[in-house]
Design an enzyme around this catalytic site. Structure first.
Site, mmCIF file in Angstrom:
data_model
loop_
_atom_site.group_PDB
_atom_site.id
_atom_site.type_symbol
_atom_site.label_atom_id
_atom_site.label_comp_id
_atom_site.label_asym_id
_atom_site.label_seq_id
_atom_site.Cartn_x
_atom_site.Cartn_y
_atom_site.Cartn_z
ATOM 1 N N GLU A 52 -2.241 5.783 5.771
ATOM 2 C CA GLU A 52 -3.046 4.737 6.289
ATOM 3 C C GLU A 52 -3.367 3.747 5.055
ATOM 4 O O GLU A 52 -4.485 3.092 5.059
ATOM 5 C CB GLU A 52 -4.345 5.030 7.117
ATOM 6 C CG GLU A 52 -3.813 5.969 8.355
ATOM 7 C CD GLU A 52 -4.405 5.791 9.630
ATOM 8 O OE1 GLU A 52 -5.144 4.662 9.758
ATOM 9 O OE2 GLU A 52 -4.013 6.577 10.521
HETATM 10 C C1 LIG Z 1 1.710 12.785 6.704
HETATM 11 C C2 LIG Z 1 2.041 11.305 6.834
HETATM 12 C C3 LIG Z 1 1.901 10.708 7.929
HETATM 13 C C4 LIG Z 1 2.031 9.228 8.161
HETATM 14 N N1 LIG Z 1 1.823 8.730 9.235
HETATM 15 C C5 LIG Z 1 2.393 7.441 9.403
HETATM 16 C C6 LIG Z 1 2.600 6.783 10.698
HETATM 17 O O1 LIG Z 1 2.141 7.610 11.788
HETATM 18 N N2 LIG Z 1 2.968 5.493 10.626
HETATM 19 C C7 LIG Z 1 3.453 4.809 9.671
HETATM 20 O O2 LIG Z 1 4.029 3.727 9.712
HETATM 21 N N3 LIG Z 1 3.451 5.522 8.481
HETATM 22 C C8 LIG Z 1 2.924 6.805 8.464
HETATM 23 N N4 LIG Z 1 2.988 7.379 7.049
HETATM 24 C C9 LIG Z 1 3.421 6.644 5.966
HETATM 25 C C10 LIG Z 1 2.297 6.225 4.804
HETATM 26 O O3 LIG Z 1 1.425 5.315 5.420
HETATM 27 C C11 LIG Z 1 3.141 5.689 3.494
HETATM 28 O O4 LIG Z 1 3.622 6.990 3.162
HETATM 29 C C12 LIG Z 1 2.085 5.120 2.705
HETATM 30 O O5 LIG Z 1 1.723 3.670 3.143
HETATM 31 C C13 LIG Z 1 2.793 4.795 1.277
HETATM 32 O O6 LIG Z 1 4.118 4.244 1.353
HETATM 33 P P1 LIG Z 1 5.310 4.953 0.584
HETATM 34 O O7 LIG Z 1 5.248 6.483 0.899
HETATM 35 O O8 LIG Z 1 6.375 4.350 0.709
HETATM 36 O O9 LIG Z 1 5.000 4.973 -1.003
HETATM 37 P P2 LIG Z 1 5.154 3.644 -2.010
HETATM 38 O O10 LIG Z 1 4.537 2.376 -1.241
HETATM 39 O O11 LIG Z 1 6.425 3.622 -2.270
HETATM 40 O O12 LIG Z 1 4.099 3.835 -2.983
HETATM 41 C C14 LIG Z 1 4.344 4.859 -4.152
HETATM 42 C C15 LIG Z 1 3.076 4.776 -5.106
HETATM 43 O O13 LIG Z 1 3.289 3.424 -5.750
HETATM 44 C C16 LIG Z 1 1.800 2.915 -5.757
HETATM 45 N N5 LIG Z 1 1.837 1.629 -5.276
HETATM 46 C C17 LIG Z 1 2.690 0.890 -4.475
HETATM 47 N N6 LIG Z 1 2.411 -0.387 -4.598
HETATM 48 C C18 LIG Z 1 1.454 -0.551 -5.449
HETATM 49 C C19 LIG Z 1 0.721 -1.609 -5.918
HETATM 50 N N7 LIG Z 1 0.936 -2.967 -5.553
HETATM 51 N N8 LIG Z 1 -0.265 -1.495 -6.894
HETATM 52 C C20 LIG Z 1 -0.638 -0.300 -7.171
HETATM 53 N N9 LIG Z 1 0.057 0.831 -6.850
HETATM 54 C C21 LIG Z 1 1.113 0.733 -5.928
HETATM 55 C C22 LIG Z 1 1.294 3.668 -4.305
HETATM 56 O O14 LIG Z 1 0.001 3.784 -4.395
HETATM 57 C C23 LIG Z 1 1.778 5.221 -4.644
HETATM 58 O O15 LIG Z 1 1.062 5.896 -5.459
HETATM 59 C C24 LIG Z 1 2.631 8.514 6.938
HETATM 60 C C25 LIG Z 1 2.736 9.392 5.702
HETATM 61 C C26 LIG Z 1 2.722 10.571 5.777
HETATM 62 C C27 LIG Z 1 2.744 11.273 4.468
#
Ligand SMILES: Cc1cc2nc3c(=O)[nH]c(=O)nc-3n(C[C@H](O)[C@H](O)[C@H](O)COP(=O)(O)OP(=O)(O)OC[C@H]3O[C@@H](n4cnc5c(N)ncnc54)[C@H](O)[C@@H]3O)c2cc1C
Length: 381
Positions: free
Chosen positions: A362
């Protein structure tokens, strides 16, 4: 600000506490091992109205306010944080887009079904689009009578069981966040397929799946809100969802404190309970204090939402604060248990795994800090 509940609300929360202890707690260890919710429990949750908590009564819902709803989520998380997120996603991001932005026709058709326990999911994240939600590539192309969707979503919580999917897609290839619209897609729409469950570190009673849209046709009535409003709908829905995540973290933090306190009083080393060592007492004091701090932030965010006031900044703060707190609380609980804390024989091992994702989903906590800082720089503090 008054955070007190009415007598009826207090009774409701107590009823949930009793249900959680009696019906969920005995199954939690097994569900953690199995990686899926117990199907008998899922049926009971539906029958008891857990999937109708935040829905208005006119759509068959319980109509809880946000504060009471949050305390219910905390009670669930205290025994099983996976069950808490399942209920939480359905009652917030999985249904709120329709409730707040859907046409009256869509609301009347869908919300009573959802309130009966036909689960809802929220599909934003894609293999190439996570924190940068505006970069999604799932497409919706206008055709006669509606839209055709193509693309893939991942990490869809509840998707294994869901009948309804709120999907963000780029309309007719338009760029940027104004090019995104929100659609309600039903599971039996031809072309929708649900992938295998993720083998997750924690929250194992809750499921996450990928969902593929391969030429899925939806009618024009399934557009949620206006064309191009999808990003705004997602952000508004996440604001409320983050309050739920904060309460999930608070419930988990309370479980950690309870387990650590009980163990510290029972475990003896050097001829006396370890609870008599100041090092242990300080860990308990830190968790208790941080729990109170996070609860106040969550109560404030929930109350602002109930009062119809802006709450986005407080929701981000509450989620950030409570999720960091729960991770520290779980770490201390494992430390207080010593080697036993590293064993699956004690629940703190599960709490430690369950807590980790609270800082990620989230919106990661880095994104929460961006939201908060943006408001601060605009003078909102
Ligand atoms: C158990 C679980 C349930 C989930 N449920 C849902 C769901 O129901 N629906 C849905 O749509 N998604 C869902 N998600 C996805 C979740 O919302 C994403 O994993 C999350 O938003 C982060 O995206 P990412 O994993 O692609 O990481 P990335 O965006 O690739 O980020 C990787 C790292 O880089 C950091 N980062 C990225 N951009 C920046 C920035 N501009 N400045 C500083 N740091 C940054 C992040 O904070 C993180 O530490 C779920 C994830 C999990 C693990």
């Amino acid at each position: 600000m008054d955070f007190s509940l009415s007598e009826q609300e207090e009774l409701f929360v107590k009823g949930v506490r009793d249900f959680a202890r009696g019906e969920i707690a005995p199954l939690s260890k097994q569900m953690d091992e199995d990686g899926i919710i117990d199907q008998g429990l899922l049926q009971k949750l539906k029958e008891q109205g857990f999937f109708a908590l935040s829905f208005p009564e006119e759509y068959g819902g319980v109509g809880l306010n946000t504060l009471t709803y949050g305390l219910v989520i905390a009670e669930l998380a205290k025994v099983d944080a996976g069950v808490a997120i399942m209920v939480g996603v359905h009652n917030s991001v999985g249904s709120y887009p329709v409730l707040r932005f859907g046409s009256e026709e869509l609301k009347k058709r869908v919300l009573p079904e959802m309130a009966k326990g036909h689960l809802g999911s929220f599909c934003v994240t894609e293999p190439g689009a996570g924190s940068d939600a505006a970069s999604i590539s799932t497409r919706a192309d206008t055709v006669d009578g509606g839209y055709v969707l193509n693309g893939e979503k991942i990490w869809v919580t509840n998707g294994y069981h869901s009948r309804f999917f709120v999907v963000l897609a780029r309309l007719d290839g338009q760029p940027g966040h104004h090019g995104i619209s929100a659609f309600l897609v039903e599971r039996d729409n031809p072309g929708l397929s649900v992938g295998a469950k993720e083998d997750k570190m924690g929250l194992r009673s809750s499921d996450c799946v990928s969902v593929v849209f391969d030429g899925v046709k939806v009618s024009g009535e399934n557009l949620i809100g206006e064309k191009g409003q999808g990003f705004e709908i997602a952000m508004a829905s996440l604001d409320g969802g983050r309050i739920g995540v904060a309460y999930q973290a608070i419930g988990l933090g309370e479980a950690c404190l309870d387990a650590a306190t009980a163990y510290a009083q029972e475990r003896e080393q050097f001829g006396r309970p370890i609870a008599q060592q100041q090092a242990i007492q300080w860990m308990l004091a830190d968790t208790a204090t941080e729990l109170e701090q996070s609860s106040l932030l969550a109560h404030k965010a929930a109350t602002l939402k109930d009062q119809g006031k802006p709450f986005s900044r407080l929701a981000a703060m509450a989620k950030y604060s409570a999720s960091e707190m729960a991770n520290r609380a779980a770490d201390r609980a494992v430390q207080i248990h010593g080697g036993y804390g590293y064993s699956k024989d004690y629940p703190v091992e599960r709490y430690y795994r369950d807590a980790r994702v609270l800082r990620i989903y989230e919106g990661t906590n880095e994104i929460q800090k961006m939201v908060i800082a943006r408001r601060v720089l605009q003078g909102e503090h």
